[in-house]
Scaffold this active site. Structure first.
Site, PDB file in Angstrom:
ATOM      1  N   HIS A   1      61.913 -73.321 -56.807  1.00  0.00           N
ATOM      2  CA  HIS A   1      60.688 -74.071 -57.095  1.00  0.00           C
ATOM      3  C   HIS A   1      59.914 -74.392 -55.820  1.00  0.00           C
ATOM      4  CE1 HIS A   1      62.363 -77.824 -55.505  1.00  0.00           C
ATOM      5  NE2 HIS A   1      63.496 -77.490 -56.109  1.00  0.00           N
ATOM      6  N   GLU A  24      69.548 -77.976 -60.548  1.00  0.00           N
ATOM      7  CA  GLU A  24      70.033 -78.182 -59.190  1.00  0.00           C
ATOM      8  C   GLU A  24      71.445 -78.767 -59.228  1.00  0.00           C
ATOM      9  OE1 GLU A  24      70.602 -77.585 -56.255  1.00  0.00           O
ATOM     10  OE2 GLU A  24      68.714 -78.108 -55.249  1.00  0.00           O
TER      11      GLU A  24
END
Length: 249
Positions: free
Chosen positions: A9, A87
């Site tokens: 990202h 994550e």
């Protein structure tokens, strides 16, 4: 030959503030949005096209994918969102500043928390508001699947079933996948694909918003991999990721 494209990202608000983010849901900065738009340009100019997309259930990755697909004129592509691409969960470190933690506990300890393979950060109490069991997006997860913290080893164990059950069959069938995810979920995939050792993976730093291209053979073994874009700029961004755990001078 198959092609797999991985994109971390774009810069998030807590990337900018140098905080441990983990499963905390934060958005992109203006720079992060621009990084995603530039990544779309690189992919389009490189002639890359896709059949399906994968991302996590965290906004910064979902937003990045949306910007990528907008730039590629592919907003209509099917998108699968999975918590397995989230994550790494940083437990009790989530929300804390990395440089401040380095000043308090030492850079070596912060490096161990950030980059060691099997050492987890301090665990969250389930009563902590940061515990994912308190977030409705994880309502279908079992108690065993809800992390209080994760090492990279734990993250690999979470990501690999998604590779074997979803990603590998799709790629083998000819589906061109675009994956927008996170530094550590992508490190888990890179570790597997490139057969990187447990110690050596600590030196793998994936920059934000830069397409990582994998060319795979029929058995899904890498023939080559490379980042799109200016090599020196990519190296600078990777070095900046590595420096996040250092105390301020």
């Amino acid at each position: 030959m198959h092609t797999l494209v991985l994109v971390r990202h774009g810069q998030s608000v807590w990337n900018l503030e140098n905080r441990f983010t983990g499963w905390t849901d934060v958005g992109l900065t203006p720079q992060g949005r621009e990084e995603a738009a530039q990544a779309a340009n690189l992919l389009r100019d490189g002639g890359y096209d896709f059949d399906a997309c994968l991302t996590s259930v965290l906004s910064r990755a979902v937003m990045t994918l949306d910007i990528l697909l907008t730039g590629l004129d592919r907003l209509w592509l099917p998108v699968t969102k999975s918590w397995r691409l989230n994550e790494r969960h940083y437990g009790g470190l989530q929300g804390l500043n990395k440089a401040e933690m380095a000043a308090q506990y030492g850079e070596e300890q912060v490096f161990v928390w950030r980059r060691s393979y099997d050492t987890p950060p301090p665990a969250l109490d389930p009563a902590d508001e940061r515990f994912p069991g308190r977030d409705r997006r994880y309502a279908t997860l079992t108690d065993a699947e809800l992390p209080r913290c994760e090492s990279l080893k734990d993250t690999v164990a979470r990501v690999m079933p998604f590779w074997h059950d979803v990603m590998a069959p799709a790629i083998a069938s000819g589906t061109r996948l675009l994956v927008a995810a996170h530094g550590n979920s992508l490190r888990a995939l890179v570790k597997y694909l490139d057969a990187i050792g447990d110690d050596a993976i600590s030196e793998c730093n994936i920059p934000t918003g830069v397409p990582l291209i994998y060319k795979l053979d029929a058995s899904l073994k890498p023939l080559e991999h490379f980042y799109l874009g200016d090599a020196e700029a990519v190296a600078r961004k990777a070095a900046a990721v590595a420096a996040q755990g250092k105390a301020k001078g």
